[in-house]
Design a protein around this motif. Structure first.
Motif, short mmCIF file in Angstrom:
data_model
loop_
_atom_site.label_atom_id
_atom_site.label_comp_id
_atom_site.label_asym_id
_atom_site.label_seq_id
_atom_site.Cartn_x
_atom_site.Cartn_y
_atom_site.Cartn_z
N ASP A 190 0.83 -1.20 0.00
CA ASP A 190 0.00 0.00 0.00
C ASP A 190 0.86 1.26 0.00
N GLY A 191 1.90 1.27 0.82
CA GLY A 191 2.80 2.42 0.85
C GLY A 191 3.54 2.62 -0.45
N LEU A 192 4.00 1.53 -1.05
CA LEU A 192 4.71 1.62 -2.33
C LEU A 192 3.77 2.07 -3.44
N LEU A 193 2.53 1.57 -3.41
CA LEU A 193 1.54 2.00 -4.40
C LEU A 193 1.28 3.50 -4.28
N ARG A 194 1.05 3.97 -3.08
CA ARG A 194 0.79 5.40 -2.88
C ARG A 194 2.01 6.24 -3.29
N PHE A 195 3.21 5.80 -2.88
CA PHE A 195 4.43 6.54 -3.21
C PHE A 195 4.66 6.61 -4.71
N SER A 196 4.44 5.49 -5.39
CA SER A 196 4.66 5.48 -6.84
C SER A 196 3.63 6.34 -7.57
N LEU A 197 2.41 6.37 -7.06
CA LEU A 197 1.38 7.18 -7.72
C LEU A 197 1.51 8.67 -7.41
N LEU A 198 1.84 8.99 -6.16
CA LEU A 198 1.83 10.39 -5.74
C LEU A 198 3.17 11.11 -5.89
N VAL A 199 4.28 10.36 -5.89
CA VAL A 199 5.60 11.00 -5.94
C VAL A 199 6.36 10.62 -7.21
N LEU A 200 6.52 9.33 -7.45
CA LEU A 200 7.38 8.90 -8.55
C LEU A 200 6.80 9.20 -9.94
N THR A 201 5.50 8.99 -10.13
CA THR A 201 4.91 9.26 -11.45
C THR A 201 4.98 10.75 -11.80
N PRO A 202 4.60 11.66 -10.89
CA PRO A 202 4.78 13.08 -11.22
C PRO A 202 6.26 13.46 -11.42
#
Length: 103
Positions: free
Chosen positions: A47-59
Motif C-alpha cells: 500500500d505504501g509503495l503503491l501510494r508513493f509510486s502514484l503520488l511521488v514517482l509518477t509526477p
C-alpha cells in the motif's frame, strides 16, 4: 526567423522518450488507481509503495521529462539522459514490485 529545422538530435530523442514516459505514466495512473480503489488484498508495504509510486514517482518522472530544456542547460545532454534514466528506472522498479506484491 531562425532556421531550427530539423530539430537537434536531443529534441528528437526527447520526443521519442516522451512517447514512452507519458504513455507509461498515464498507464500507471489508471492501473495504479484501479489497484488502489479495487478490492485487492495488500499489506502495508504494498500500500505504501503503491501510494508513493502514484503520488511521488509518477509526477517526478513526468516533471523530469517536461523540464528538459532547463535541465539540459544546467547538467548538459548526458546529465539529462542520466537523470531521466535514473528516475525512470526507480519508477519502473517501484511499479514492478508493487504489481508483484498486489497481484
Amino acid at each position: 526567423m531562425a532556421d531550427n529545422w530539423p530539430p537537434s538530435r536531443f529534441w528528437q530523442y526527447w520526443a521519442l522518450a516522451g512517447m514512452v514516459v507519458l504513455t507509461a505514466a498515464f498507464w500507471w495512473g489508471v492501473e495504479g488507481y484501479a489497484l488502489f480503489e479495487g478490492p485487492y488484498p495488500r499489506g502495508q508495504i504494498a500500500d505504501g509503495l503503491l501510494r508513493f509510486s502514484l503520488l511521488v514517482l509518477t509526477p517526478a518522472l513526468v516533471l523530469v521529462w517536461i523540464v528538459a530544456a532547463w535541465l539540459r542547460a544546467r547538467v548538459g545532454e548526458r546529465g539529462f539522459w542520466k537523470l531521466l534514466s535514473l528516475v525512470a528506472l526507480i519508477w519502473a522498479g517501484a511499479v514492478m514490485v508493487t504489481r508483484i506484491l498486489i497481484l
